[in-house]
Motif scaffolding. Sequence first.
Motif, mmCIF file in Angstrom:
data_model
loop_
_atom_site.group_PDB
_atom_site.id
_atom_site.type_symbol
_atom_site.label_atom_id
_atom_site.label_comp_id
_atom_site.label_asym_id
_atom_site.label_seq_id
_atom_site.Cartn_x
_atom_site.Cartn_y
_atom_site.Cartn_z
ATOM 1 N N ARG A 179 8.120 3.229 -12.206
ATOM 2 C CA ARG A 179 8.064 4.682 -12.374
ATOM 3 C C ARG A 179 7.387 5.082 -13.681
ATOM 4 N NH1 ARG A 179 13.320 7.735 -10.159
ATOM 5 N NH2 ARG A 179 11.961 9.489 -10.577
ATOM 6 N N ARG A 180 6.847 4.108 -14.412
ATOM 7 C CA ARG A 180 6.177 4.434 -15.675
ATOM 8 C C ARG A 180 4.736 4.800 -15.403
ATOM 9 N NH1 ARG A 180 7.719 -0.581 -19.294
ATOM 10 N NH2 ARG A 180 9.845 -0.577 -18.494
ATOM 11 N N ILE A 181 4.381 6.091 -15.497
ATOM 12 C CA ILE A 181 2.989 6.450 -15.233
ATOM 13 C C ILE A 181 2.392 7.356 -16.293
ATOM 14 C CG2 ILE A 181 2.807 6.162 -12.749
ATOM 15 C CD1 ILE A 181 3.689 8.978 -12.387
ATOM 16 N N TYR A 182 3.235 8.217 -16.890
ATOM 17 C CA TYR A 182 2.633 9.283 -17.687
ATOM 18 C C TYR A 182 2.000 8.784 -18.975
ATOM 19 C CZ TYR A 182 5.137 11.968 -14.288
ATOM 20 O OH TYR A 182 5.594 12.458 -13.103
ATOM 21 N N ARG A 184 0.702 5.917 -19.623
ATOM 22 C CA ARG A 184 -0.553 5.252 -19.269
ATOM 23 C C ARG A 184 -1.658 6.286 -19.009
ATOM 24 N NH1 ARG A 184 -1.228 0.285 -16.045
ATOM 25 N NH2 ARG A 184 1.000 0.280 -15.656
ATOM 26 N N ARG A 188 -5.114 6.903 -20.988
ATOM 27 C CA ARG A 188 -6.374 6.854 -20.262
ATOM 28 C C ARG A 188 -7.164 8.157 -20.476
ATOM 29 N NH1 ARG A 188 -5.973 6.228 -14.022
ATOM 30 N NH2 ARG A 188 -5.616 4.044 -14.477
ATOM 31 N N TYR A 271 -16.138 7.135 -7.058
ATOM 32 C CA TYR A 271 -14.744 6.901 -6.661
ATOM 33 C C TYR A 271 -14.096 5.855 -7.571
ATOM 34 C CZ TYR A 271 -16.578 9.151 -2.505
ATOM 35 O OH TYR A 271 -17.210 10.018 -1.662
ATOM 36 N N PRO A 348 -12.338 14.674 -11.775
ATOM 37 C CA PRO A 348 -11.643 13.406 -11.511
ATOM 38 C C PRO A 348 -10.995 13.369 -10.134
ATOM 39 C CG PRO A 348 -10.765 14.462 -13.496
ATOM 40 C CD PRO A 348 -11.883 15.288 -13.040
ATOM 41 N N ALA A 349 -10.503 14.537 -9.643
ATOM 42 C CA ALA A 349 -9.868 14.532 -8.328
ATOM 43 C C ALA A 349 -10.879 14.157 -7.254
ATOM 44 C CB ALA A 349 -9.259 15.900 -8.029
ATOM 45 N N LEU A 350 -12.133 14.597 -7.415
ATOM 46 C CA LEU A 350 -13.131 14.358 -6.357
ATOM 47 C C LEU A 350 -13.813 13.005 -6.480
ATOM 48 C CD1 LEU A 350 -14.744 17.885 -6.026
ATOM 49 C CD2 LEU A 350 -13.405 16.676 -4.323
ATOM 50 N N GLY A 353 -11.326 8.390 -7.571
ATOM 51 C CA GLY A 353 -10.798 7.211 -6.909
ATOM 52 C C GLY A 353 -9.426 6.846 -7.452
ATOM 53 N N SER A 354 -9.093 5.539 -7.395
ATOM 54 C CA SER A 354 -7.734 5.173 -7.771
ATOM 55 C C SER A 354 -7.568 5.048 -9.273
ATOM 56 C CB SER A 354 -7.334 3.870 -7.095
ATOM 57 O OG SER A 354 -8.171 2.832 -7.532
ATOM 58 N N GLN A 357 -8.008 8.812 -12.243
ATOM 59 C CA GLN A 357 -7.125 9.970 -12.347
ATOM 60 C C GLN A 357 -6.738 10.217 -13.795
ATOM 61 O OE1 GLN A 357 -5.792 11.780 -9.331
ATOM 62 N NE2 GLN A 357 -7.794 10.898 -8.998
ATOM 63 N N MET A 362 -1.889 14.988 -12.623
ATOM 64 C CA MET A 362 -0.434 14.965 -12.432
ATOM 65 C C MET A 362 0.172 16.331 -12.720
ATOM 66 S SD MET A 362 0.320 12.136 -11.237
ATOM 67 C CE MET A 362 2.079 12.327 -11.117
ATOM 68 N N TYR A 365 -0.362 18.357 -9.760
ATOM 69 C CA TYR A 365 0.555 17.956 -8.686
ATOM 70 C C TYR A 365 1.928 18.601 -8.876
ATOM 71 C CZ TYR A 365 3.969 15.182 -6.192
ATOM 72 O OH TYR A 365 5.030 14.818 -5.415
#
Lengths: 406, 366
Positions: A179-182, A184, A188, A271, A348-350, A353-354, A357, A362, A365
């Motif tokens: 669950r660690r994402i923010y 990172r 980035r 992407y 970045p959304a378009l 890619g993976s 982001q 986020m 979202y």
Amino acid sequence: MAGSLRVSARLHRRAQLRAFGLVAPLLIFVGLTFVTPLATMLVRSVYDPVVADALPETQMLLKDWDGEEGLPSEAVYAAVAKELKRAGAERTLGQVASRINRVQGGLRSALARTERALRDVEQGPWRETMGAIDPIWADPATWHAIQATGERFTSRHYLNALDLQRLPSGAVVAQPQERRIYLRLFWRTIIVSSIITLLCLALGYPIALLIARSPPHRANLLLILVLVPFWTSLLVRTTAWIVLLQTQGVLNDLLVVLGLINDDGRLAMVYNMTGTIVAMTHVLLPFMVLPLYSVMRGIPSVHMKAAASLGAKPLQAFLRVYWPQSLPGVGAGALLVFILAIGYYITPALVGGSDGQLISNMIAYHMQTSLNWGLAAALGGVLLVGVLVLYAVYDRLVGVERMGLG
Amino acid sequence: MSHRVKSVIPAILVALCAAACGSGGSDKPRSITTVSWGGSFGRAVNEAVNIPFTEATGIGIGVEDYNGGLAQIRAQVDIGVIHWDVVDLEITDAVRGCDEGLLERIDLNALPPGADGTPAAEDFVVDGRYACGAGSLYWSTVYAYNDDNIPGAKPTTMADFFDLEAFPGRRGMRRVPQANLEFALIADGVPLDQVYSTLDTPEGLDRAFAKLESIKDEVIWWEAGAQPPQLLADGEVVMTTAYNGRIFNAQVLEDQPFVIVWDGQLLDVGQVAIVAGTPRLKEALEYLAFATSAESLARIARRISYSPMRKSGMALVTTHVVAGVDMEPHMPASPANVARALRFDWAWWVDHQDEMNERFSAWLAR
């Protein structure tokens, strides 16, 4: 003597009042469209009274419960049953449940189920009745979740934004690995924005220099070339990059035809992170060129000639005479591009890619889909603090008053 | 003098009121704002519902497009200035919006009966009976491939989508956990009726992510519904998940050699709802009743391949209004296509979306 002083003081005051009257519309506009929404959002990141208002008695009774002696007492069950029923009747149950669900997934529908089943129940024993309706009521985690969301002023959104969580014991620890994402994404975002800023500077500086040193009619033409993409829709420009960069796209076709790569070895340029950096650099380039140009236009061309006549080689003359004078433009452009880049999310959304982001994706979202505005506000708050720190550093190193926006 | 003034004042007041009250009264042309998804779906709704509605009732319609989500609705309800009246929502958003008090409650019995006279509350399929809206259309997430780009044997099952050896090449998938986790489990051999109970366990979730991991390097993640047909047409991917209506449009109207694989399709439902507190509630209700009638839903379904959520509406769908093709084989809820369909469990997703999204984002970033 005293009279004329009074008159001049009155005139002065009137002039001040008139000046204030002239800027008042701007102040009101900035207040309404910028300061107020910003302040309301930041308040949301620490203040959330919904659960506290809907379940006051439960929260009061739960205050002393810490889960060490098992489940809460029958009185707590009676209170939560009464208050769930009331929340159901007042149609606030959904708001309560969605907040508790964010701490412990799965509770939203369980709370709704409990409320529906309790509608016909008038008498206890509540603990048994509720335990029979749904097993969540026999799980201490449920009560910890209710307790955690019951604080009016909360730090949990900021903890969450920094990949931390507060255990029931009160200790603050890191989130579990998956669950660690923010953090990172924050890193980035900062790294990508720095790369984009440097690329914009490397590409924009020569262009601005060329425009500034061209005769007026050619400078105008070049400026229009810079501005036309600036006036083109962002989506059109982003999509155009997809057409150019995709595996079956123009650039790859060209490389294959030229024999530089073979048909199976086509490059993945969109992407992914490459696509994000290329497209965003292009989109943000005018924000670098324009402040640079406006500063360079004010640098007299005789300075370089003077340096040359005093014996400086071209490179030396540039580094010691021209570059220092153009620094305010470099600072302004770099700050502008960097700040725009860390908040960007459409490009970045378009093309992201993976791995392309950024943190703003986020935030979008949580604003649009999960409706967790508290967390969105906390993420935005962290970003805002980051920008302010950057600004302070810039001020210390270069001096904000030297920033030239033309 | 004073006498004349006295008689003038009421006259002015009357005139003012006539101007003010008149503009708020029945003389003013009434109009509402409806919000939908734009693109080919928006066009279908416009032709099938909005234009006939204005002709029948005289109520004008302003159309706005959006991309899902509740942020704008919440902002309008929080401030109390509502300019969206009727919104086409994904079911998970409708549930959340209902919970948060952003949508009006709808009494299904007040809606018109079905084409065969069945009362509305029974004419709607079970998925279409939700407290804060009326069901509109079934839509589906399927996967599709470009026939030109797959020589030899063609993919037919969900497992084929994840089979990089039999069908090498890049895949397109939507950059959200929904549908992808379900597809991964189906491909991994989980029976359709156990997909959500498997996802509900930590081991099942790990299994889904492990299956996704096996193709991760070959995936291009898309965001907007218009992207997958484009990716297929450009040859950027050999197969991609997509909304069935978008692929249908490319097949029938643009003559693309796309093929939909219905095996393991994820059948989802759309909702039409009214924003809470709209000052034009009466007109909005009138529109909602019209837009979710069996006839209107069938008119939409004859323009884009989404199945009506009214039982009596399904029978009214015959051929495409422009291309003339029979719609039956293209419908997500037609008996042949629904045989191997998974029904989207919106209740599970509303409960778990936040955790899934965090985990999915963390997994993508690794």
